[in-house]
Every structure is written in structure tokens, then in C-alpha cells.
Design an enzyme around this catalytic site. Structure first.
Site, PDB file in Angstrom:
ATOM      1  N   HIS A 156     -29.231 -21.096   5.147  1.00  0.00           N
ATOM      2  CA  HIS A 156     -29.063 -20.088   4.084  1.00  0.00           C
ATOM      3  C   HIS A 156     -30.339 -19.858   3.277  1.00  0.00           C
ATOM      4  CE1 HIS A 156     -24.838 -19.843   4.879  1.00  0.00           C
ATOM      5  NE2 HIS A 156     -24.593 -21.094   4.530  1.00  0.00           N
ATOM      6  N   ASP A 174     -22.731 -22.688  13.270  1.00  0.00           N
ATOM      7  CA  ASP A 174     -22.153 -23.032  11.962  1.00  0.00           C
ATOM      8  C   ASP A 174     -21.136 -21.952  11.591  1.00  0.00           C
ATOM      9  OD1 ASP A 174     -23.101 -24.803   9.289  1.00  0.00           O
ATOM     10  OD2 ASP A 174     -22.215 -22.859   8.787  1.00  0.00           O
ATOM     11  N   HIS A 206     -20.649 -20.556   8.869  1.00  0.00           N
ATOM     12  CA  HIS A 206     -21.229 -19.565   7.959  1.00  0.00           C
ATOM     13  C   HIS A 206     -22.385 -18.840   8.644  1.00  0.00           C
ATOM     14  CE1 HIS A 206     -19.510 -22.803   5.363  1.00  0.00           C
ATOM     15  NE2 HIS A 206     -19.020 -21.753   4.723  1.00  0.00           N
ATOM     16  N   ASP A 227     -18.920 -27.071  10.838  1.00  0.00           N
ATOM     17  CA  ASP A 227     -17.860 -26.689   9.897  1.00  0.00           C
ATOM     18  C   ASP A 227     -16.922 -25.615  10.438  1.00  0.00           C
ATOM     19  OD1 ASP A 227     -19.969 -24.936   9.793  1.00  0.00           O
ATOM     20  OD2 ASP A 227     -20.301 -25.105   7.620  1.00  0.00           O
TER      21      ASP A 227
HETATM   22 ZN   LIG Z   1     -21.733 -23.812   7.128  1.00  0.00          ZN
END
Ligand SMILES: [Zn+2]
Length: 312
Positions: free
Chosen positions: A129, A166, A168, A249
Site C-alpha cells: 500500500h 493479497d 487487498h 489474508d
Molecule cells: Zn492485505
């Protein structure tokens, strides 16, 4: 050929505070399980390496000099310092972040030199991120991007594919490479979900592949998407190095999201990526830990991933 496992004790010094999901216990859970396997003789071919600190030159390929200064200066002498709604620094955070970014650089050097076939960097904080001038989503430096930029700048690698599984979207990695045709960034992620980027229409200069998936997506559907939209695109690109943003995740047990993958899916996708790496990249795969917040699922998934890497 060996698989390198990078880690460092500084990863457990970085502490975002009580109750924060991106906790030091994540790394302890992974390393405790791996050490148990090692003692059973079950991790043949895995060689442990201490992660070095990234240099300023390495960091500044992905981030501005001003940003690097700000992060290194933000470490508090005691207590916590919040630098984003989700991102907090403590004493020790700067070294953890520097080693988190240094590991993929060292790993890239080792696999390019032929000292190892592939590598897994088990450090925190995660990185995908982190944007050129912005820390967010538990991330300080964009570790996988810094490793990829090292491969381009120092090792003469011409083309790199980064697959980010991931749960996200890796907005930071996408921002860093959106106009870099030598790097292909591919992501499957739950959507809508933090950080809100990663729509299918976000294609960069033809080098981005985003596949948002609805909550509840399970193994079968996810594998179908990877087989249809991710693996063939990597195959067509013919990268000289494959990198992985290995967040665990999307596991069904994870408390932060609602995809329903299992350990076996991570072993499967790792083997698929290794087949492509054998075809185009002399087997070279460098994987970098991102998220994963259920400690058992995280440790077991990381073990499944590492076992697939070492069984090459
Ligand atoms: Zn994540």
C-alpha cells in the site's frame, strides 16, 4: 538449488500498538512453525538468510528523498506515532522497515546470481500500500517494488511480473509501476474493500491486470480467474523474473476480509507461478510477505507457499 528464507529480529520490534492486527506476533507465528518443521527435517533445501537494510539509493527508486527522510525521522523515542489512520510507528520501526525493503533487494541479487532458485522474505511491516510519497495501510516502504526496481536498475533484468494475491489491492505497487512497461502488475483482490483501487479498467500502459472479486469468492472461482486472466498474461509477457506480493489474508479464516481461500490454494498458485518461471525466467521467483491476520492461517499458508517454492 536452494530456497532462501529471509528474516530479521527487527521485524518483531516494530509495534503498531495493542489490538492492531499487523502485530509482531505475525512473524513469530510464521517463524515458530517454520522452525518446528526445520527440526523435523521437513524443510530440506531452505537456507536461512538475515535481511540486510535497504540503502538510500534502493529506497529512492520507489520513494522521494523527502518521504524517506520523513519516515526515518517519524520513529518515536518511546510510545507510538500515528502517521496514517491505520499506520503507526514505534521504537524499532525504522530498522524493521529498512530490513523489510532490503530483503527483496538481497533476494533478487541472489536469484539473479544463481545462488538460489527462489526466495521468500518473511518480514514486516508489509509494503504494497505504500505509495511514492505516502505511507498507508500498515505499510511504510514498498518492499516488493523496491526489489523489482533493484532488479531493473542493478541486474539488467528486462521484464518482471509481480502477482499480488493479497486480499487487498496493492495501490502503492500499482502507482509506482503504472507507467513502467517493463513491470507487469497483476492483482486479485476483494472488492469493494480497502483501499478502493484496483478496478478492472485500471490497466496502466497495458501492464496492469486487476481482477476485483466479490466477498465470498472461494477456491474454485479464484483458481478459475487465476487460470483465465493471470497465468496466461504472465506467460505472454515472458518475464525474466517473477515476484509475488504474498499476502495470506484472502484465507477463509482471515478476520479482515471475506474471500475463502485455503492453504492448498497458495501451494497451487505457487507451483503454477514456478512453472511459468521455469519456462521464461530460469526458475527465478522472489516472494515478499504482505498481509495475513489470522495467526494460524497465516503460518500454515506461509508454510504451504514455502514448501511449494522449495520443492522446485
Ligand atoms: Zn492485505
Amino acid at each position: 538449488m536452494t530456497t532462501l528464507l529471509y528474516s530479521h529480529p527487527s521485524s518483531t520490534a516494530h509495534d503498531p500498538g495493542p489490538g492492531h492486527p499487523e502485530a509482531p506476533a505475525r512473524i513469530r507465528a510464521i517463524l515458530t512453525l517454520l522452525e518446528r518443521e526445520e527440526r523435523k527435517g521437513a524443510l530440506m533445501g531452505v537456507h536461512r538468510e538475515e535481511a540486510p537494510q535497504a540503502s538510500r539509493v534502493q529506497l529512492e527508486r520507489a520513494h522521494s528523498s523527502r518521504y524517506v527522510d520523513a519516515i526515518l525521522a517519524a520513529e518515536p523515542a518511546s510510545g507510538y506515532r500515528r502517521i496514517d489512520p491505520d499506520t503507526v510507528m514505534s521504537p524499532g520501526s525504522a530498522e524493521a522497515a529498512l530490513r523489510g525493503a532490503g530483503a527483496p533487494c538481497a533476494a533478487v541479487g541472489a536469484v539473479i546470481a544463481g545462488d538460489a532458485r527462489n526466495a521468500f522474505c518473511a518480514l514486516r511491516p508489509p509494503g504494497h500500500h505504500a505509495e511514492p510519497e505516502r505511507a498507508m495501510g500498515f505499510c511504510l516502504f514498498n518492499n516488493v517494488a523496491i526489489g523489482a526496481l533493484e532488479a531493473l536498475a542493478v541486474h539488467g533484468v528486462g521484464k518482471i511480473s509481480i502477482f499480488d494475491f493479497d486480499v487487498h489491492h496493492g495501490n502503492g505497487t500499482q502507482a509506482i509501476f503504472a507507467e513502467e512497461p517493463r513491470v507487469q502488475y497483476l492483482s486479485t483482490h476483494q472488492w469493494p474493500l480497502y483501499p478502493g483501487t484496483g478496478a478492472r479498467a485500471e490497466t496502466g500502459v497495458g501492464n496492469l491486470v486487476n481482477r476485483p472479486l466479490p466477498a465470498g469468492t472461494g477456491s474454485k472461482q479464484w483458481r478459475r480467474v487465476v487460470e483465465a486472466d493471470i497465468l496466461p498474461v504472465i506467460d505472454g509477457f515472458a518475464p525474466e523474473l517473477i515476484m509475488v506480493s504474498a499476502g495470506f489474508d484472502a484465507h477463509r479464516a482471515d478476520p479482515l476480509a471475506m474471500l475463502e481461500l485455503e492453504e492448498a490454494d497458495y501451494a497451487w498458485v505457487t507451483r503454477e507461478l514456478m512453472t511459468l518461471a521455469e519456462r521464461h525466467a530460469a526458475g527465478r521467483v522472489v516472494s515478499v510477505l504482505e498481509g495475513g491476520y489470522d495467526l494460524n492461517a497465516l503460518a500454515n499458508s506461509a508454510l504451504a507457499h514455502l514448501n511449494a517454492l522449495r520443492e522446485s
